[in-house]
Structures are given as structure tokens and as C-alpha cells.
Design a protein around this motif. Structure first.
Motif, PDB file in Angstrom:
ATOM      1  N   PRO A  11       0.798  -1.233   0.000  1.00 13.55           N
ATOM      2  CA  PRO A  11       0.000   0.000   0.000  1.00 13.55           C
ATOM      3  C   PRO A  11       0.832   1.286   0.000  1.00 13.55           C
ATOM      4  N   ARG A  12       2.057   1.221   0.445  1.00 17.41           N
ATOM      5  CA  ARG A  12       2.886   2.433   0.510  1.00 17.41           C
ATOM      6  C   ARG A  12       3.954   2.394  -0.562  1.00 17.41           C
ATOM      7  N   GLU A  13       4.332   3.584  -1.028  1.00 20.06           N
ATOM      8  CA  GLU A  13       5.399   3.668  -2.015  1.00 20.06           C
ATOM      9  C   GLU A  13       6.734   3.928  -1.326  1.00 20.06           C
ATOM     10  N   ILE A  14       7.813   3.615  -2.012  1.00 28.38           N
ATOM     11  CA  ILE A  14       9.157   3.884  -1.519  1.00 28.38           C
ATOM     12  C   ILE A  14       9.565   5.245  -2.062  1.00 28.38           C
ATOM     13  N   VAL A  15       9.975   6.150  -1.184  1.00 23.51           N
ATOM     14  CA  VAL A  15      10.406   7.482  -1.595  1.00 23.51           C
ATOM     15  C   VAL A  15      11.840   7.676  -1.133  1.00 23.51           C
ATOM     16  N   LEU A  16      12.716   8.085  -2.053  1.00 26.82           N
ATOM     17  CA  LEU A  16      14.097   8.337  -1.677  1.00 26.82           C
ATOM     18  C   LEU A  16      14.643   9.516  -2.447  1.00 26.82           C
ATOM     19  N   GLU A  17      15.609  10.179  -1.845  1.00 24.30           N
ATOM     20  CA  GLU A  17      16.352  11.257  -2.484  1.00 24.30           C
ATOM     21  C   GLU A  17      17.634  10.642  -3.019  1.00 24.30           C
ATOM     22  N   SER A  18      17.778  10.626  -4.324  1.00 15.98           N
ATOM     23  CA  SER A  18      18.931   9.992  -4.950  1.00 15.98           C
ATOM     24  C   SER A  18      19.896  11.040  -5.473  1.00 15.98           C
ATOM     25  N   GLY A  19      21.178  10.751  -5.327  1.00 16.24           N
ATOM     26  CA  GLY A  19      22.211  11.604  -5.883  1.00 16.24           C
ATOM     27  C   GLY A  19      22.481  11.285  -7.340  1.00 16.24           C
ATOM     28  N   GLN A  20      21.847  10.232  -7.857  1.00 17.51           N
ATOM     29  CA  GLN A  20      22.023   9.834  -9.249  1.00 17.51           C
ATOM     30  C   GLN A  20      21.248  10.779 -10.158  1.00 17.51           C
ATOM     31  N   SER A  21      21.688  10.889 -11.395  1.00 18.97           N
ATOM     32  CA  SER A  21      20.992  11.738 -12.355  1.00 18.97           C
ATOM     33  C   SER A  21      19.733  11.035 -12.850  1.00 18.97           C
ATOM     34  N   ALA A  22      18.870  11.796 -13.488  1.00 18.95           N
ATOM     35  CA  ALA A  22      17.631  11.224 -14.030  1.00 18.95           C
ATOM     36  C   ALA A  22      17.933  10.161 -15.085  1.00 18.95           C
ATOM     37  N   GLU A  23      18.976  10.371 -15.874  1.00 18.75           N
ATOM     38  CA  GLU A  23      19.344   9.416 -16.909  1.00 18.75           C
ATOM     39  C   GLU A  23      19.828   8.096 -16.298  1.00 18.75           C
ATOM     40  N   GLU A  24      20.592   8.186 -15.203  1.00 19.38           N
ATOM     41  CA  GLU A  24      21.083   6.977 -14.530  1.00 19.38           C
ATOM     42  C   GLU A  24      19.929   6.172 -13.938  1.00 19.38           C
ATOM     43  N   VAL A  25      18.991   6.859 -13.302  1.00 19.98           N
ATOM     44  CA  VAL A  25      17.838   6.178 -12.710  1.00 19.98           C
ATOM     45  C   VAL A  25      16.983   5.565 -13.810  1.00 19.98           C
ATOM     46  N   GLU A  26      16.770   6.308 -14.882  1.00 20.22           N
ATOM     47  CA  GLU A  26      15.951   5.801 -15.985  1.00 20.22           C
ATOM     48  C   GLU A  26      16.584   4.579 -16.645  1.00 20.22           C
ATOM     49  N   SER A  27      17.889   4.577 -16.804  1.00 17.76           N
ATOM     50  CA  SER A  27      18.541   3.411 -17.406  1.00 17.76           C
ATOM     51  C   SER A  27      18.479   2.201 -16.478  1.00 17.76           C
ATOM     52  N   ALA A  28      18.560   2.414 -15.152  1.00 20.30           N
ATOM     53  CA  ALA A  28      18.434   1.314 -14.198  1.00 20.30           C
ATOM     54  C   ALA A  28      17.024   0.731 -14.232  1.00 20.30           C
ATOM     55  N   VAL A  29      16.024   1.586 -14.334  1.00 20.05           N
ATOM     56  CA  VAL A  29      14.629   1.131 -14.414  1.00 20.05           C
ATOM     57  C   VAL A  29      14.401   0.379 -15.723  1.00 20.05           C
ATOM     58  N   SER A  30      14.926   0.905 -16.821  1.00 18.79           N
ATOM     59  CA  SER A  30      14.773   0.243 -18.125  1.00 18.79           C
ATOM     60  C   SER A  30      15.422  -1.137 -18.129  1.00 18.79           C
ATOM     61  N   ALA A  31      16.600  -1.246 -17.521  1.00 18.76           N
ATOM     62  CA  ALA A  31      17.288  -2.536 -17.451  1.00 18.76           C
ATOM     63  C   ALA A  31      16.478  -3.539 -16.633  1.00 18.76           C
ATOM     64  N   ALA A  32      15.877  -3.070 -15.547  1.00 17.43           N
ATOM     65  CA  ALA A  32      15.079  -3.969 -14.711  1.00 17.43           C
ATOM     66  C   ALA A  32      13.812  -4.416 -15.435  1.00 17.43           C
ATOM     67  N   LEU A  33      13.159  -3.496 -16.121  1.00 14.30           N
ATOM     68  CA  LEU A  33      11.906  -3.837 -16.794  1.00 14.30           C
ATOM     69  C   LEU A  33      12.117  -4.671 -18.055  1.00 14.30           C
ATOM     70  N   SER A  34      13.267  -4.530 -18.694  1.00 10.82           N
ATOM     71  CA  SER A  34      13.532  -5.298 -19.915  1.00 10.82           C
ATOM     72  C   SER A  34      14.041  -6.706 -19.631  1.00 10.82           C
ATOM     73  N   GLY A  35      14.335  -6.985 -18.361  1.00  8.45           N
ATOM     74  CA  GLY A  35      14.803  -8.316 -17.995  1.00  8.45           C
ATOM     75  C   GLY A  35      16.316  -8.438 -17.958  1.00  8.45           C
ATOM     76  N   LYS A  36      17.027  -7.357 -18.223  1.00  2.13           N
ATOM     77  CA  LYS A  36      18.493  -7.394 -18.176  1.00  2.13           C
ATOM     78  C   LYS A  36      19.002  -7.488 -16.739  1.00  2.13           C
ATOM     79  N   ALA A  37      18.192  -7.019 -15.787  1.00  5.35           N
ATOM     80  CA  ALA A  37      18.561  -7.073 -14.372  1.00  5.35           C
ATOM     81  C   ALA A  37      17.390  -7.655 -13.587  1.00  5.35           C
ATOM     82  N   GLN A  38      17.695  -8.454 -12.579  1.00  2.00           N
ATOM     83  CA  GLN A  38      16.658  -9.048 -11.729  1.00  2.00           C
ATOM     84  C   GLN A  38      16.121  -8.046 -10.709  1.00  2.00           C
TER      85      GLN A  38
END
Length: 75
Positions: A11-38
């Protein structure tokens, strides 16, 4: 940068302040959703890691941190 992560069947979302750039976070999310990362692996500003199984991701919201107002004023 503020990152909000929705996890399936939670029911609750995870909220964090990241020092990573938007591009780094987006590429990590894309890798996870495409199956490249578990796991979706992000690091917050204090150096803590947040790991979320890729198959449990509901959504990821990227945004700038909200500026907190300090002081007294009329409501």
C-alpha cells in the motif's frame, strides 16, 4: 532527485532522495523492466541501497525535490 517507487501488493510507495541523475535512474529502471537485471538497484544521498525485485515494480516516478518552506506566515 526525488524517486518514488510503487511496489505491487504494497500500500505504501518507496520514496528516496537519490544523488544519481535522471538518466542513470531511468537506465536502471529500463534494465530492470527489460529483464536485463533481476533487481532495480538505486542509491540514496546517504549511500544506502534500495533493491526492488523487477517483477514487483508497479511504477517509478522521477522528479525534483520539493523545497520545504520554513517560517511562519498567514494560512
Amino acid at each position: 532527485m526525488e524517486v518514488k517507487i510503487g511496489v505491487l501488493h504494497t500500500p505504501r510507495e518507496i520514496v528516496l532522495e537519490s544523488g544519481q541523475s535522471a538518466e542513470e535512474v531511468e537506465s536502471a529502471v529500463s534494465a530492470a523492466l527489460s529483464g536485463k537485471a533481476q533487481l532495480l538497484s538505486l542509491t540514496d544521498e546517504k549511500g544506502r541501497k534500495v533493491l526492488v525485485p523487477a517483477d514487483r515494480l508497479a511504477y517509478v516516478e522521477l522528479g525534483e525535490p520539493a523545497v520545504r518552506k520554513v517560517g511562519f506566515g498567514p494560512l
